[in-house]
Design a protein around this motif. Structure first.
Motif, mmCIF file in Angstrom:
data_model
loop_
_atom_site.group_PDB
_atom_site.id
_atom_site.type_symbol
_atom_site.label_atom_id
_atom_site.label_comp_id
_atom_site.label_asym_id
_atom_site.label_seq_id
_atom_site.Cartn_x
_atom_site.Cartn_y
_atom_site.Cartn_z
ATOM 1 N N ARG A 12 33.523 32.785 -32.360
ATOM 2 C CA ARG A 12 34.679 31.700 -32.859
ATOM 3 C C ARG A 12 34.338 30.276 -33.186
ATOM 4 N NH1 ARG A 12 39.244 32.299 -35.831
ATOM 5 N NH2 ARG A 12 39.992 30.328 -35.419
ATOM 6 N N GLU A 61 31.312 29.393 -34.003
ATOM 7 C CA GLU A 61 30.926 29.666 -35.433
ATOM 8 C C GLU A 61 31.542 29.370 -36.667
ATOM 9 O OE1 GLU A 61 28.670 33.052 -36.293
ATOM 10 O OE2 GLU A 61 27.410 32.699 -34.795
ATOM 11 N N VAL A 62 33.356 29.707 -36.471
ATOM 12 C CA VAL A 62 34.034 28.937 -37.305
ATOM 13 C C VAL A 62 34.129 28.362 -36.827
ATOM 14 C CG1 VAL A 62 36.263 30.257 -38.378
ATOM 15 C CG2 VAL A 62 34.719 31.467 -37.270
ATOM 16 N N ASN A 63 34.916 27.813 -35.635
ATOM 17 C CA ASN A 63 35.679 26.235 -36.222
ATOM 18 C C ASN A 63 34.318 25.325 -35.665
ATOM 19 O OD1 ASN A 63 37.700 27.639 -35.036
ATOM 20 N ND2 ASN A 63 37.763 27.459 -32.389
ATOM 21 N N ARG A 69 32.760 24.574 -38.771
ATOM 22 C CA ARG A 69 32.706 25.361 -40.420
ATOM 23 C C ARG A 69 34.192 24.580 -40.864
ATOM 24 N NH1 ARG A 69 29.487 29.251 -39.683
ATOM 25 N NH2 ARG A 69 31.659 31.490 -39.626
ATOM 26 N N SER A 70 35.510 24.919 -39.496
ATOM 27 C CA SER A 70 36.426 23.786 -39.809
ATOM 28 C C SER A 70 36.999 22.969 -39.516
ATOM 29 C CB SER A 70 37.701 25.467 -38.567
ATOM 30 O OG SER A 70 37.587 27.109 -39.597
ATOM 31 N N ASP A 85 24.365 28.708 -36.043
ATOM 32 C CA ASP A 85 25.334 30.104 -36.196
ATOM 33 C C ASP A 85 23.318 30.565 -35.403
ATOM 34 O OD1 ASP A 85 27.224 29.729 -37.662
ATOM 35 O OD2 ASP A 85 26.796 29.933 -39.739
#
Length: 293
Positions: free
Chosen positions: A227, A229-231, A233-234, A277
């Motif tokens: 998560r 990693e996703v955050n 980018r967000s 990542d």
């Protein structure tokens, strides 16, 4: 007797071939039906979305022209001809990039804590009260269904411009996403340790602490890293709505057509995301390996 056996074998073979042919025909009908539904859905989506194929083809070159423009400085020279001019604002950009990473970190940490605290109430094998499970799962759905950008806009209005809005937006969304994942992990645990704790007079909280958490902790950490990693980018685009981070400079450069600045910021963002990542992937694999061992 031999002719009779031969006839029975032929009959059985014919029956098997008939079943095989019927199965193949059914599979072909399913494939044809699926392809038809897909084509109809694409056509309907194109009509609703007002897709103009002709306009797309005519203007496709503009995308290529924009990419080419990103690779050149304001004077027309290639960006690699003067890296110093290309990354003229690297000190400020690194500060903003660090802010982006901190936004992602705090949002992930708060979301992981929220998901951890609530996931046990949503697990069917731990919580007997249906209304508690229902309410917790619906809360998770609300948190993860609303996009982070919408939450960021709401928090910007409530708390003003700055990183706080981005942190809260990511925290709320991460709570919903991680809560669902954590709950699924809890529902797949071995219940024998739980029964053992309860048989010795342990409370529900003690059963969770000593029988459930040791089984799920490595998976929880793995999902939290994913998560993060996703955050990252967000968080990189949270600045588009004034929620802090490097996205503020990126949207400003895009709006003012500072092409070389756009490309420099994109290189920094992409490079940072790639490094994170790779690092988190190694950590997740190590955690899963420890659990299997």
């Amino acid at each position: 007797m031999a002719p009779s056996i031969h006839r029975q074998g032929d009959a059985r073979l014919a029956l098997m071939m008939g079943g095989y042919d019927a199965a193949v025909a059914a599979k072909r009908r399913q494939t044809t039906l699926g392809a038809t539904v897909l084509i109809v859905a694409v056509v309907v989506a194109a009509l609703v979305g007002e897709v103009d194929v002709g306009k797309f083809v005519v203007n496709l070159h503009r995308f290529g022209d924009y990419i080419v423009r990103l690779a050149h400085l304001e004077g027309g020279a290639g960006v690699l001809s003067d890296v110093g001019e290309w990354f003229w604002g690297w000190r400020r950009w690194l500060v903003m990039l660090g802010e982006t990473l901190l936004i992602a970190y705090m949002g992930t940490l708060m979301g992981a804590l929220g998901g951890f605290a609530l996931c046990f109430f949503a697990a069917r094998n731990l919580t007997g009260r249906a209304w508690v499970r229902f309410a917790t799962k619906r809360f998770f759905e609300v948190c993860r269904t609303v996009p982070e950008m919408v939450f960021a806009l709401i928090f910007v209005i409530a708390f003003g411009l700055g990183p706080l809005a981005g942190v809260l937006a990511l925290a709320v969304h991460s709570t919903g996403a991680l809560g669902k994942l954590f709950c699924e992990v809890v529902e797949n645990i071995d219940l024998k340790p739980v029964d053992g704790v309860k048989a010795n007079g342990g409370s529900w909280v003690e059963a969770v602490r000593f029988a459930v958490v040791p089984q799920v902790l490595s998976n929880f950490a793995s999902y939290a890293l994913l998560r993060f990693e996703v955050n990252v980018r967000s968080a990189a685009v949270m600045g588009f709505v004034g929620a802090g981070g490097i996205g503020q400079d990126l949207i400003e450069a895009i709006r003012k057509f500072y092409y070389s600045d756009v490309s420099a910021l994109l290189v920094l963002i992409v490079g940072t995301v790639m490094v994170i990542d790779l690092c988190t992937e190694r950590l997740r694999h190590a955690l899963l390996g420890l659990r299997r061992a």
